[in-house]
Scaffold this active site. Structure first.
Site, PDB file in Angstrom:
ATOM      1  N   ASP A   1       2.180  -8.581   3.244  1.00  0.00           N
ATOM      2  CA  ASP A   1       1.058  -7.948   3.947  1.00  0.00           C
ATOM      3  C   ASP A   1       1.423  -7.527   5.365  1.00  0.00           C
ATOM      4  OD1 ASP A   1      -0.774 -11.070   4.636  1.00  0.00           O
ATOM      5  OD2 ASP A   1       1.178 -10.348   5.261  1.00  0.00           O
TER       6      ASP A   1
ATOM      7  N   ASP B   1       4.327 -12.320   7.296  1.00  0.00           N
ATOM      8  CA  ASP B   1       5.603 -12.347   6.587  1.00  0.00           C
ATOM      9  C   ASP B   1       6.725 -11.690   7.383  1.00  0.00           C
ATOM     10  OD1 ASP B   1       4.795 -13.618   4.121  1.00  0.00           O
ATOM     11  OD2 ASP B   1       3.653 -11.814   3.706  1.00  0.00           O
TER      12      ASP B   1
ATOM     13  N   ASP C   1       5.091 -11.191  -1.903  1.00  0.00           N
ATOM     14  CA  ASP C   1       4.188 -12.227  -1.432  1.00  0.00           C
ATOM     15  C   ASP C   1       2.991 -12.202  -2.396  1.00  0.00           C
ATOM     16  OD1 ASP C   1       2.934 -14.110   0.334  1.00  0.00           O
ATOM     17  OD2 ASP C   1       1.732 -12.461   1.109  1.00  0.00           O
TER      18      ASP C   1
END
Length: 613
Positions: free
Chosen positions: A508, A512, A315
């Site tokens: 994180d 997600d 990410d």
């Protein structure tokens, strides 16, 4: 104390054993002294074997040793029967020491459990158990003390040693208003902390629970060895029985005494201790080494899988970048800069997204909540709110397009947030996020370590995605993705790996969750005290450093290498001596080395995993 007692028994057994050789020419004394040595060393083993048989657990190492040594005495091989049990106990002592050392090393690394909390009750300081403190209480932490519970500093300044949680030696400075977590040590100063979580929900309790339960999630190799031992031990007992009985019955001139001796040697060699103990110990050591470096692995299965990683997907925000946004530009169209910033701050006042936080930080004035109503979060797009009676849309280019608002897209790096008031485009705010200092090094190390592909998924605009991907030399990136589009891209990437390869996703751990769940191994950039990260992922990086992913993969490969060394060494030596024993070449003395010696060497090799770098 238990180990000391075991050592004293071994020494006493050794004295009897040595004395038997001194009285070798004195009739009955020699076998009696050997028998005394055997009982001193072997009685606990025989007792265990009988107890286990009573519980239905017949085929274990205690049973094998008892049958082999009692059989040796029955054949008149007194010295060998006593020696097998004596050296078996020496091996058990080494094993106990190695396991205890491994456990103590991990306990020392994770020595973060607080002994007490000092609570301020009506101006009086009182030491209580951390479990008794409730959220809202004020606790006092003096210099040199551990912070017992998570909370917010209300008074005082200090430097905190976070090494036990993160593995990092650099202290962290805290002041009133800062969040602190349990497990850190107050280096200097006096802190007053308002507790925000009970002890059971605190960072230290979660981490301790995670580490203590890591061994319950066994690696495939551990499960294989457990199943192997379950079938292997009965098989060798039957094989030994066949060796003892069949040759004398079928071959002319074969003596029962000789073949029974060979069968007993076979039993001693076949004991699976080296595999059953050293392999779980190797994974346990690897998990400990990772913990020491601020990498929390939730089980041996994840540590094993990490060694097969082929694709690492990141990410962007909060993983490759710091997630600390700053307003770089305010670009109004029909209103002034101050008004545009004010409308954006009010529209995003209920959001905890880093973009909204950065806008409120730039606005730098208190928010009057009565001016805001009808707030609606639009995941993947932005937010809708009524501010002073006007309908405000604040979000990305997709939001403007969906609402049919005419605007001019900004082709600039950074996160672009557009604002429309009552259907009229009023301008944009450009927000920049800084790339993490070790992100480029992380990508470089992953490629050096054999990772075939590094990919970034982001909901941010294409220009920002391209800028970050180019700066970090990623193999690919996908930008402007909605949450469901991230999942679709992950499914495509999963098809690109080999059958035995693994896909790792690093995010994180908060927004997600679907992608973390879909990946083979989910890694959360947890940061200190991120509950969602600790819950969501298979592995948690407590320092928020992407370079720790490469470090975790190296520790995984080192651990797996040690485990494979033990399997090859243990089985190789055992099968060699088993063959020699059946052929009548190996004696019980050789069997002692093949069992006890191999076990000790394999266990000591496993302890090396604790030092994995």
């Amino acid at each position: 104390m238990k180990r000391k007692k075991q050592l004293y028994k071994i020494l006493a057994a050794f004295v009897f054993f040595a004395a038997a050789y001194l009285f070798s020419s004195v009739g009955i004394w020699r076998p009696l002294l050997f028998f005394a040595s055997f009982l001193t060393a072997g009685l606990p083993v025989i007792r265990k074997a009988v107890r286990n048989i009573g519980h239905g657990q017949v085929f274990d190492e205690n049973f094998l040793m008892s049958i082999a040594t009692v059989g040796a005495f029955a054949l008149g091989e007194y010295s060998e029967g006593a020696a097998v049990m004596l050296f078996y106990q020496v091996g058990e002592l080494f094993q106990s020491y190695a396991v205890d050392k491994s456990r103590r090393s991990i306990a020392a690394l994770m020595d973060i459990r607080p002994d007490y909390a000092t609570i301020d009750r009506d101006g009086k300081l009182e030491k209580v158990s951390p479990e008794e403190v409730v959220p809202g209480d004020i606790i006092i932490v003096r210099a040199g003390e551990k912070i017992p519970l998570d909370g917010i500093v209300t008074d005082g300044n200090a430097l905190l040693d976070t090494a036990a949680l993160t593995g990092e030696p650099v202290p962290r400075e805290v002041a009133p208003g800062d969040e602190v977590v349990s497990g850190c040590i107050n280096i200097n100063g006096r802190l007053s902390i308002r507790v925000t979580k009970s002890f059971g929900e605190s960072t230290v309790a979660r981490i301790l629970d995670l580490v203590e339960n890591a061994s319950s999630k066994k690696a495939n190799m551990e499960n294989f060895i457990t199943k192997f031992a379950r079938y292997y031990t009965p098989a060798v007992v039957l094989a030994a029985a066949a060796i003892a009985v069949l040759p004398p019955l079928l071959a002319e001139g074969a003596a029962f005494q000789e073949w029974i001796y060979r069968a007993l040697t076979f039993l001693v060699v076949s004991c699976p201790c080296a595999l059953v103990i050293s392999i779980p110990l190797g994974f346990f050591g690897g998990i400990g080494a990772a913990s020491r470096n601020g990498i929390l692995v939730k089980g041996g299965n994840y540590l094993e899988a990490l060694a097969s990683a082929e694709i690492v997907v990141f990410d962007k925000t909060g993983t490759l970048t710091k997630g600390r946004f700053d307003v770089a530009e305010v670009h109004p169209e029909h209103i002034d800069e101050k008004k545009l910033l004010e409308l954006a701050a009010y529209a995003g006042s209920s959001s905890g997204h880093p973009v909204s936080l950065s806008i409120r930080k730039a606005f730098a004035r208190p928010i009057e909540q009565k001016r805001v109503s009808g707030v609606t979060e639009l995941p993947g797009y932005g937010v809708r709110a009524i501010v002073d009676g006007s309908e405000i849309y604040l979000g990305n280019a997709r939001l403007m397009a969906e609402q049919g608002i005419v605007f001019e897209p900004a082709a600039k790096p950074g996160t672009i947030v557009y604002l429309a008031e009552n259907g009229v485009y009023q301008g944009y705010i450009r927000i920049c996020d800084e790339i993490r200092a070790d992100a480029a090094d992380a990508i470089s190390r992953l490629k050096e370590g054999g990772i075939k592909q590094t990919v970034m998924l982001t909901g941010d605009n294409r220009n920002t995605g391209a800028e970050v991907a180019q700066a970090l030399k990623l193999d690919g990136f996908f930008a402007e993705l909605l949450p469901e589009q991230k999942v679709a891209k992950m499914e495509e990437l999963l098809k690109e790996k080999t059958l035995s390869g693994k896909l790792v996703f690093a995010g994180d751990g908060i927004n997600d969750a679907p992608v973390l769940a879909l990946s083979d191994i989910g890694i959360a950039m947890g940061g200190i005290g991120s509950d969602a990260a600790v819950e969501a992922a298979d592995i948690v990086i407590m320092t928020d450093e992407p370079s720790k992913i490469a470090q975790a993969i190296r520790i995984s490969k080192t651990t797996l290498c040690i485990v494979k060394e033990n399997i090859i060494f243990a089985l190789g030596v055992k099968f060699l001596v088993l063959g020699l024993g059946v052929a009548g070449i190996a004696t019980m003395w050789d069997a002692v080395f093949a069992d006890v010696g191999v076990s000790v060497l394999a266990i000591l090799n496993s302890v090396r995993a604790l030092k994995a770098k």
